[in-house]
Design a protein around this motif. Structure first.
Motif, PDB file in Angstrom:
ATOM      1  N   PRO A   1      12.569 -13.294 -20.584  1.00 55.23           N
ATOM      2  CA  PRO A   1      11.171 -13.506 -20.209  1.00 55.23           C
ATOM      3  C   PRO A   1      10.643 -14.812 -20.788  1.00 55.23           C
ATOM      4  CG  PRO A   1      11.351 -11.856 -21.939  1.00 55.23           C
ATOM      5  CD  PRO A   1      12.741 -12.153 -21.487  1.00 55.23           C
ATOM      6  N   LEU A   2       9.775 -15.461 -20.051  1.00 53.56           N
ATOM      7  CA  LEU A   2       9.233 -16.756 -20.434  1.00 53.56           C
ATOM      8  C   LEU A   2       7.739 -16.638 -20.698  1.00 53.56           C
ATOM      9  CD1 LEU A   2      10.960 -18.863 -17.626  1.00 53.56           C
ATOM     10  CD2 LEU A   2      11.734 -18.609 -19.998  1.00 53.56           C
ATOM     11  N   PRO A   3       7.139 -17.622 -21.369  1.00 56.86           N
ATOM     12  CA  PRO A   3       5.681 -17.625 -21.499  1.00 56.86           C
ATOM     13  C   PRO A   3       5.033 -17.533 -20.111  1.00 56.86           C
ATOM     14  CG  PRO A   3       6.641 -19.313 -22.897  1.00 56.86           C
ATOM     15  CD  PRO A   3       7.768 -18.774 -22.064  1.00 56.86           C
ATOM     16  N   GLY A   4       3.986 -16.767 -20.006  1.00 57.69           N
ATOM     17  CA  GLY A   4       3.323 -16.559 -18.728  1.00 57.69           C
ATOM     18  C   GLY A   4       3.789 -15.326 -17.982  1.00 57.69           C
ATOM     19  N   ASP A   5       4.921 -14.745 -18.401  1.00 57.06           N
ATOM     20  CA  ASP A   5       5.446 -13.544 -17.746  1.00 57.06           C
ATOM     21  C   ASP A   5       4.514 -12.366 -18.007  1.00 57.06           C
ATOM     22  OD1 ASP A   5       7.083 -11.111 -17.261  1.00 57.06           O
ATOM     23  OD2 ASP A   5       8.675 -12.573 -16.927  1.00 57.06           O
ATOM     24  N   LEU A   6       4.158 -11.630 -16.972  1.00 59.88           N
ATOM     25  CA  LEU A   6       3.247 -10.504 -17.099  1.00 59.88           C
ATOM     26  C   LEU A   6       3.895  -9.258 -17.681  1.00 59.88           C
ATOM     27  CD1 LEU A   6       1.215 -10.695 -13.761  1.00 59.88           C
ATOM     28  CD2 LEU A   6       0.439 -11.308 -16.057  1.00 59.88           C
ATOM     29  N   GLY A   7       5.199  -9.227 -17.702  1.00 55.97           N
ATOM     30  CA  GLY A   7       5.865  -8.042 -18.216  1.00 55.97           C
ATOM     31  C   GLY A   7       5.516  -6.811 -17.399  1.00 55.97           C
ATOM     32  N   GLU A   8       5.112  -5.724 -18.061  1.00 56.35           N
ATOM     33  CA  GLU A   8       4.796  -4.482 -17.367  1.00 56.35           C
ATOM     34  C   GLU A   8       3.549  -4.585 -16.493  1.00 56.35           C
ATOM     35  OE1 GLU A   8       6.514  -1.637 -17.000  1.00 56.35           O
ATOM     36  OE2 GLU A   8       8.086  -2.840 -17.925  1.00 56.35           O
ATOM     37  N   GLU A   9       2.754  -5.636 -16.707  1.00 49.80           N
ATOM     38  CA  GLU A   9       1.585  -5.822 -15.846  1.00 49.80           C
ATOM     39  C   GLU A   9       1.992  -6.104 -14.401  1.00 49.80           C
ATOM     40  OE1 GLU A   9      -2.022  -5.909 -16.126  1.00 49.80           O
ATOM     41  OE2 GLU A   9      -1.342  -4.496 -17.647  1.00 49.80           O
ATOM     42  N   GLU A  10       3.242  -6.515 -14.203  1.00 47.87           N
ATOM     43  CA  GLU A  10       3.730  -6.686 -12.832  1.00 47.87           C
ATOM     44  C   GLU A  10       3.734  -5.361 -12.073  1.00 47.87           C
ATOM     45  OE1 GLU A  10       6.904 -10.352 -13.651  1.00 47.87           O
ATOM     46  OE2 GLU A  10       7.608  -8.334 -13.210  1.00 47.87           O
ATOM     47  N   ASN A  11       3.763  -4.268 -12.811  1.00 49.32           N
ATOM     48  CA  ASN A  11       3.876  -2.947 -12.207  1.00 49.32           C
ATOM     49  C   ASN A  11       2.628  -2.088 -12.418  1.00 49.32           C
ATOM     50  OD1 ASN A  11       6.689  -3.428 -11.583  1.00 49.32           O
ATOM     51  ND2 ASN A  11       7.048  -3.197 -13.775  1.00 49.32           N
ATOM     52  N   ALA A  12       1.552  -2.714 -12.868  1.00 48.86           N
ATOM     53  CA  ALA A  12       0.352  -1.956 -13.205  1.00 48.86           C
ATOM     54  C   ALA A  12      -0.641  -1.959 -12.048  1.00 48.86           C
ATOM     55  CB  ALA A  12      -0.300  -2.539 -14.455  1.00 48.86           C
ATOM     56  N   ILE A  13      -1.251  -0.807 -11.814  1.00 44.52           N
ATOM     57  CA  ILE A  13      -2.300  -0.681 -10.804  1.00 44.52           C
ATOM     58  C   ILE A  13      -3.613  -0.373 -11.516  1.00 44.52           C
ATOM     59  CG2 ILE A  13      -3.160   0.686  -8.875  1.00 44.52           C
ATOM     60  CD1 ILE A  13      -0.345   1.055  -7.939  1.00 44.52           C
ATOM     61  N   HIS A  14      -4.608  -1.228 -11.293  1.00 41.30           N
ATOM     62  CA  HIS A  14      -5.907  -1.069 -11.943  1.00 41.30           C
ATOM     63  C   HIS A  14      -6.978  -0.575 -10.981  1.00 41.30           C
ATOM     64  CE1 HIS A  14      -4.476  -3.146 -15.580  1.00 41.30           C
ATOM     65  NE2 HIS A  14      -3.813  -3.919 -14.735  1.00 41.30           N
ATOM     66  N   ASN A  15      -6.822  -0.867  -9.715  1.00 39.92           N
ATOM     67  CA  ASN A  15      -7.775  -0.388  -8.713  1.00 39.92           C
ATOM     68  C   ASN A  15      -7.099  -0.444  -7.348  1.00 39.92           C
ATOM     69  OD1 ASN A  15      -8.495  -3.152  -7.417  1.00 39.92           O
ATOM     70  ND2 ASN A  15      -8.937  -3.477  -9.598  1.00 39.92           N
ATOM     71  N   ILE A  16      -7.568   0.402  -6.420  1.00 42.88           N
ATOM     72  CA  ILE A  16      -7.008   0.384  -5.072  1.00 42.88           C
ATOM     73  C   ILE A  16      -8.130   0.493  -4.040  1.00 42.88           C
ATOM     74  CG2 ILE A  16      -4.859   1.471  -5.842  1.00 42.88           C
ATOM     75  CD1 ILE A  16      -5.836   3.986  -4.293  1.00 42.88           C
ATOM     76  N   MET A  17      -7.839  -0.025  -2.854  1.00 50.97           N
ATOM     77  CA  MET A  17      -8.679   0.173  -1.682  1.00 50.97           C
ATOM     78  C   MET A  17      -7.792   0.742  -0.582  1.00 50.97           C
ATOM     79  SD  MET A  17     -11.050  -3.256  -1.616  1.00 50.97           S
ATOM     80  CE  MET A  17     -12.319  -2.465  -0.647  1.00 50.97           C
ATOM     81  N   ALA A  18      -8.287   1.761   0.101  1.00 48.64           N
ATOM     82  CA  ALA A  18      -7.530   2.379   1.193  1.00 48.64           C
ATOM     83  C   ALA A  18      -8.361   2.284   2.473  1.00 48.64           C
ATOM     84  CB  ALA A  18      -7.210   3.829   0.865  1.00 48.64           C
ATOM     85  N   PHE A  19      -7.792   1.699   3.523  1.00 49.17           N
ATOM     86  CA  PHE A  19      -8.459   1.536   4.816  1.00 49.17           C
ATOM     87  C   PHE A  19      -7.758   2.439   5.837  1.00 49.17           C
ATOM     88  CE2 PHE A  19      -8.924  -2.314   2.391  1.00 49.17           C
ATOM     89  CZ  PHE A  19     -10.230  -2.724   2.613  1.00 49.17           C
ATOM     90  N   GLN A  20      -8.457   3.438   6.333  1.00 52.99           N
ATOM     91  CA  GLN A  20      -7.891   4.328   7.351  1.00 52.99           C
ATOM     92  C   GLN A  20      -8.305   3.835   8.729  1.00 52.99           C
ATOM     93  OE1 GLN A  20      -8.955   8.499   7.057  1.00 52.99           O
ATOM     94  NE2 GLN A  20      -8.383   8.880   9.204  1.00 52.99           N
ATOM     95  N   PHE A  21      -7.298   3.585   9.593  1.00 52.05           N
ATOM     96  CA  PHE A  21      -7.540   3.143  10.969  1.00 52.05           C
ATOM     97  C   PHE A  21      -7.082   4.236  11.929  1.00 52.05           C
ATOM     98  CE2 PHE A  21      -7.129  -0.747   8.526  1.00 52.05           C
ATOM     99  CZ  PHE A  21      -8.196  -1.506   8.981  1.00 52.05           C
ATOM    100  N   ASP A  22      -7.796   4.371  13.010  1.00 50.40           N
ATOM    101  CA  ASP A  22      -7.445   5.359  14.035  1.00 50.40           C
ATOM    102  C   ASP A  22      -6.429   4.731  14.980  1.00 50.40           C
ATOM    103  OD1 ASP A  22      -7.608   7.802  15.432  1.00 50.40           O
ATOM    104  OD2 ASP A  22      -8.931   6.861  16.905  1.00 50.40           O
ATOM    105  N   GLY A  23      -5.148   4.959  14.715  1.00 54.73           N
ATOM    106  CA  GLY A  23      -4.117   4.365  15.549  1.00 54.73           C
ATOM    107  C   GLY A  23      -2.794   4.299  14.831  1.00 54.73           C
ATOM    108  N   THR A  24      -1.943   3.431  15.337  1.00 56.19           N
ATOM    109  CA  THR A  24      -0.579   3.329  14.805  1.00 56.19           C
ATOM    110  C   THR A  24      -0.268   1.946  14.243  1.00 56.19           C
ATOM    111  OG1 THR A  24       0.212   2.771  17.028  1.00 56.19           O
ATOM    112  CG2 THR A  24       0.288   5.100  16.359  1.00 56.19           C
ATOM    113  N   GLY A  25      -1.308   1.198  13.886  1.00 57.67           N
ATOM    114  CA  GLY A  25      -1.098  -0.130  13.319  1.00 57.67           C
ATOM    115  C   GLY A  25      -1.220  -1.236  14.329  1.00 57.67           C
TER     116      GLY A  25
END
Length: 688
Positions: free
Chosen positions: A63-87
């Motif tokens: 690992p080098l300076p600036g590396d986020l370490g475990e923060e690369e895998n951390a979730i602090h907040n999410i937004m979920a958008f539900q659409f009526d369809g198949t994408g």
């Protein structure tokens, strides 16, 4: 905000598990009608995919300076958008959900179609974007067009941006699983210098980086459409040999035509101006030869034709510097610049590299009355007191700033930097510190004036480089105020900077030719600092001690309540001593002008004549030379007075100033003014 870290599972994958109640913020649309849906709460299981197989252009260890370490895998907040369809692009938004707490036991409320319970819904998840899209309402196609801005480390809202999609039916009791993919690429850069090759790295930088990341790729090259969509990340200037890790948005580019890695440059790609690259630059020395050398590596899946940077991939770049290969098009070597003449102000043209000697006095020493001489503060080559240098303030609101590659060579007491390229202009204050890393006391400071104007290449009566010079009252004058960007009538850029009598450091005046509109200042990284000058009442010392304090606090305008009833006498240094900080007979160490120029003496200013007032442009012409009326700074509170009505200029004679006024009114310099006023500086050429 709570932070939730996931345990990494598996060799290549880092997983995140969590569930939380949907609390903080919800939003929903009325298309289709809410009457056709019923709310259903679902358990949500989350995980984060690992990076794709590393694309190793070079090898990097650890690992080098600036590396986020475990923060690369951390979730602090999410937004979920539900659409009526198949994408499909036309799928309408049903509801949006946001959560930033209780992510360990996540439950989200979605909408189930009434009478069509088996109808699948398309859900788009975004992690770590904060509430940037909380007001979105539209179709999936419109969501795909959204861009999420990132900071100079490549992070959205300060953390790793991720996204996920899910096609599912909404049924009570049926949990859903979501696998997030990072929207950023990881760039690892390391550096080694072969023993025997004298190269000192001074800057490591990731350049041509998209300012935003697109949620969904909609074309082969994204998301950059023009140069203004790019930024250069903040330079690494210390411990470069240790390397650095950056995170950046995806930057998909067309293939290039290079046949070897030595030819992989911007010129080998039709989109070269938009391609991301890593650059390391430094000083090469061999005997008496010194050169500035830079090495560039363009990112991509290979070392020849691929210039694309894909999200969720690792790119490893290792600089192994062994020499200067003239056949390598990625290497640029330039001769070391000649040391500039010492001064408190350096005029620098865009893209110019400048070398300055910090240990040579900018003028005649002022050491009488207990004031410390120049080398008494900064030291000498054998006893250098300067341990670091840095920018106090600048007028550029960009990471690149006005100057780049700022380097300090302590052994010689010299500093080197390069002005930004292109159509750039502005001012900054550069300081020398007694401690490393811009700590300790400021020992001295210098005004860096980035401008295409070159008065030394101008002659009276002829158009010069970037402007003109004029012969008035027996002296050769610059056509503009110190720090001004132009000499054009009626322009705010024509307004220069103010100085308290005897001080070398500039203070910003108004940003408007007729109103008191304070100029914004920014720090070394382009972050907002403040409007106008910092101020302090001069009640913490007097005489030589306050002069010393003014050197240590070059950005502070000292105000006073003493002498408030008489603006024609008094000093910002509080005592009645008449220190010769400026002099009629010589350019002193406190003179604010560039080398070869100085504040005009009383002998010159008292003979100025031929002033013609211009009411429309709010200024005056004096024998062809323009004066923009920019007002002055009060010694009582640093407030800007009478912009658009007058300009007052210091002479080098103690207390004496000359003033331009309205109605062809010129007040000769025989009048005196309190030394605490902030009056404009305009320079004349030092007499031979």
């Amino acid at each position: 905000m709570k932070r939730y870290r996931m345990n990494r599972v598996g060799k290549l994958l880092g997983f995140i598990y969590g569930m939380a109640f949907m609390l903080a913020c919800t939003g929903e649309t009325d298309v289709p009608s809410a009457g056709n849906y019923r709310p259903v709460e679902l358990d949500v299981k989350m995980e984060v995919s690992g990076f794709q197989n590393p694309e190793a252009t070079r090898s990097v260890n650890g690992p080098l300076p600036g590396d986020l370490g475990e923060e690369e895998n951390a979730i602090h907040n999410i937004m979920a958008f539900q659409f009526d369809g198949t994408g499909n692009d036309t799928d309408p938004l049903v509801i949006m959900r946001y959560a930033d707490s209780n992510l360990k036991d996540l439950k989200l409320g979605f909408m189930q179609p009434i009478g069509h319970e088996e109808k699948e819904q398309f859900i788009y998840f975004i992690a770590n974007a904060g509430k940037q899209l909380q007001n979105f309402s539209g179709t999936y196609g419109q969501l795909k067009q959204q861009l999420i801005p990132v900071n100079n480390k490549g992070l959205a809202d300060g953390i790793m941006l991720m996204s996920a999609t899910l096609q599912t039916t909404i049924k009570a009791g049926n949990p859903i699983s979501v696998r997030f993919i990072r929207k950023l690429a990881k760039i690892n850069v390391s550096c080694t210098v072969e023993e025997g090759f004298s190269f000192t790295p001074v800057r490591l930088q990731l350049r041509n980086v998209p300012k935003s990341t697109s949620l969904v790729n909609t074309s082969e090259t994204t998301p950059v459409k023009e140069g203004t969509d790019l930024q250069n990340y903040w330079s690494v200037t210390e411990n470069i040999i240790k390397g650095y890790t950056w995170y950046m948005p995806e930057n998909l580019r067309a293939a290039g035509s290079a046949s070897s890695e030595k030819d992989k440059t911007a010129a080998a790609n039709t989109e070269g101006a938009y391609c991301t690259y890593v650059e390391i630059s430094g000083l090469y020395q061999n005997g008496g030869t010194s050169k500035l050398v830079s090495y560039k590596v363009y990112l991509g899946a290979n070392n020849t034709t691929d210039y694309s940077v894909e999200a969720n991939r690792i790119y490893n770049v290792s600089f192994s510097i062994k020499g200067i290969n003239s056949g390598d098009k990625r290497v640029l070597a330039e001769d070391f610049p000649t040391v500039r003449g010492a001064a408190n102000c350096y005029m620098v043209t865009p893209d110019e590299t400048v070398l300055i000697d910090l240990l040579t006095s900018p003028g005649t020493d002022v050491s009488a009355g207990g004031i410390t001489g120049y080398n008494g503060r900064v030291g000498t080559v054998g006893n250098n007191q300067i341990k670091s240098i840095g920018i106090v303030w600048q007028t550029a609101e960009t990471l690149d700033g006005l100057i780049q590659d700022l380097s300090y060579f302590e052994e010689k007491g010299q500093a080197m930097f390069k002005a930004a390229s292109g159509d750039v202009a502005g001012n900054l204050l550069l300081a020398a510190y007694s401690g490393s890393g811009q700590t300790g006391e400021i020992l001295w400071s210098w005004h860096i004036w980035v401008t295409p104007y070159q008065p030394d290449k101008c002659t009276v009566g002829n158009s010069g480089v970037g402007g003109n010079v004029y012969s008035i009252a027996g002296a050769t004058w610059m056509d503009r105020d110190l720090g001004a960007m132009t000499a054009t009538k009626g322009q705010s850029a024509t307004i220069g900077y103010a100085y308290q009598w005897g001080r070398k450091d500039p203070f910003p005046l108004s940003n408007n030719i007729s109103n008191n509109e304070l100029r914004p200042l920014y720090d070394a990284k382009g972050a907002y600092l403040r409007l106008g000058a910092a101020t302090e009442i001069n009640d913490t010392g007097a005489g030589p001690n306050l002069v010393k304090k003014a050197v240590a606090h070059p950005d502070v305008f000292f105000t006073t309540t003493e002498g408030a009833d008489d603006m024609q006498k008094g000093n910002w240094w509080k005592t009645n001593d008449s220190f010769s900080l400026w002099s009629n007979s010589a350019k002193t160490m406190y003179d604010p002008c560039p080398a070869g120029w100085r504040i005009p003496s009383l002998t010159v200013t008292k003979n100025i004549s031929g002033v013609s007032y211009d009411q429309i442009n709010k200024g005056s012409t004096c024998q062809g030379m323009w004066y923009q009326y920019c007002g002055y700074m009060s010694y009582l509170n640093a407030g800007i007075g009478q912009p658009g009505e007058t300009s007052v200029y210091w002479s080098s004679n103690y207390l004496n100033a000359y003033q331009m006024g309205m109605g062809n009114n010129f007040t000769a310099s025989v009048q005196t003014r309190h030394c605490g006023f902030g009056f404009v500086g305009r320079c004349v050429k030092v007499a031979p």
